[in-house]
Design an enzyme around this catalytic site. Structure first.
Site, PDB file in Angstrom:
ATOM      1  CB  THR A  28      -0.884  -0.007   1.264  1.00 54.23           C
ATOM      2  OG1 THR A  28      -1.693  -1.177   1.229  1.00 54.23           O
ATOM      3  CG2 THR A  28      -1.770   1.227   1.351  1.00 54.23           C
ATOM      4  N   GLY A  29       0.412   2.292  -0.675  1.00 53.46           N
ATOM      5  CA  GLY A  29       1.145   3.557  -0.654  1.00 53.46           C
ATOM      6  C   GLY A  29       1.487   4.002  -2.060  1.00 53.46           C
ATOM      7  CB  SER A  30       2.968   7.141  -3.340  1.00 51.15           C
ATOM      8  OG  SER A  30       4.123   7.161  -2.531  1.00 51.15           O
ATOM      9  CG  ASP A  81       4.130  -2.731   1.181  1.00 49.63           C
ATOM     10  OD1 ASP A  81       3.855  -1.634   0.657  1.00 49.63           O
ATOM     11  OD2 ASP A  81       3.691  -3.081   2.292  1.00 49.63           O
ATOM     12  CB  ALA A  83       9.656   0.528   3.708  1.00 47.85           C
ATOM     13  N   GLY A  95       3.762   1.608   7.753  1.00 43.40           N
ATOM     14  CA  GLY A  95       2.510   2.024   8.368  1.00 43.40           C
ATOM     15  C   GLY A  95       2.208   3.495   8.216  1.00 43.40           C
ATOM     16  N   GLY A  96       3.072   4.202   7.469  1.00 42.73           N
ATOM     17  CA  GLY A  96       2.782   5.616   7.212  1.00 42.73           C
ATOM     18  C   GLY A  96       1.417   5.796   6.566  1.00 42.73           C
ATOM     19  CD  GLU A 103       1.480  -1.832   4.407  1.00 43.16           C
ATOM     20  OE1 GLU A 103       1.244  -1.025   3.507  1.00 43.16           O
ATOM     21  OE2 GLU A 103       2.135  -1.541   5.417  1.00 43.16           O
TER      22      GLU A 103
END
Ligand code: 5RP
Length: 218
Positions: A28-30, A81, A83, A95-96, A103
């Site tokens: 997850t994330g950009s 993923d 980080a 977890g940002g 995750e």
């Protein structure tokens, strides 16, 4: 090259770990979003994906990539993923984006964890980035008091609930010299769902986008 271009370069490089017929675990994330967009170009090669968040699930589906239930697929070969920080042992802070629990589940059920990031995320000692901890709402004050005893300064992430309906405490001022030990210590506090240290199950490969090109740490 800006930070987003470095994230994209790392995501593109991770595509070489994808093999025919795989079910790929997706973070997850950009940076993970860049990876999803790259994966879409070779979607016919894979059997599907397992998502670590509702946001990633929606992005995968928007590309027509089948999203499978983790309970129905067994051990995965590959998890990719981003980080928030990594040290040279590939222990991570994650977890940002608040997706740390799912995750950690998908990373834990995967043979290979390829972490993708820009090179500003590589640090000597974890802890400059505030450490996210997912907490059951009724335990938020109690867990915060315990974190203060460990020397940390916790702050509730305001207006945010995880995909699991829990809150996040972001903890500053922790110098995480022994990531395995600190992960165990915080995990054991009643009310903690997941701490965002990934040291018991670190990354296996770290791909870093940098102005000089992509670097790979094993
Ligand atoms: C989400 C995460 C992300 O991997 C982390 O926050 C990095 O995000 P980005 O790729 O946007 O820099 O742990 O819970």
């Amino acid at each position: 090259m800006n930070q987003d271009e470095m994230k994209k370069a790392a995501a593109e490089a991770a595509i070489e770990y994808v093999e025919s017929g795989m079910i790929v675990g997706i973070g997850t994330g950009s940076t993970a979003n860049h990876f999803i967009d790259c994966l879409a170009k070779i979607k016919g090669k894979i059997d599907g994906a397992v998502a670590s968040s509702i946001a990633s699930e929606e992005r995968l589906k928007s590309h027509g990539i089948p999203v499978l239930d983790f309970n129905n697929v067994g051990q995965l070969s590959l998890y990719v993923d981003g980080a928030d920080e990594s040290n040279r042992q590939l222990h991570l802070i994650k977890g940002g984006g608040g997706a740390l629990t799912r995750e950690k589940i998908v990373a834990g059920g995967s043979d290979k964890f390829v972490c993708i990031a820009d090179d500003t995320k590589l640090v000597d000692v974890l802890g400059q980035f505030p450490l996210p901890i997912e907490v059951i709402p009724m335990a938020q004050s109690m867990v915060a008091r315990e974190i203060v005893k460990l020397g940390g300064t916790p702050e509730l992430r305001k207006g945010f609930l995880t995909d699991n309906g829990n809150v996040i405490l972001d903890v500053r001022n922790l110098e995480i010299l022994n990531a395995v030990e600190t992960e165990t210590q915080i995990n054991q506090l009643a009310g903690v769902v997941t701490v965002g240290i990934f040291a018991h199950r670190p990354a296996d490969v770290l791909i870093l986008g940098s102005p000089q090109g992509v670097k790979v740490l094993n």
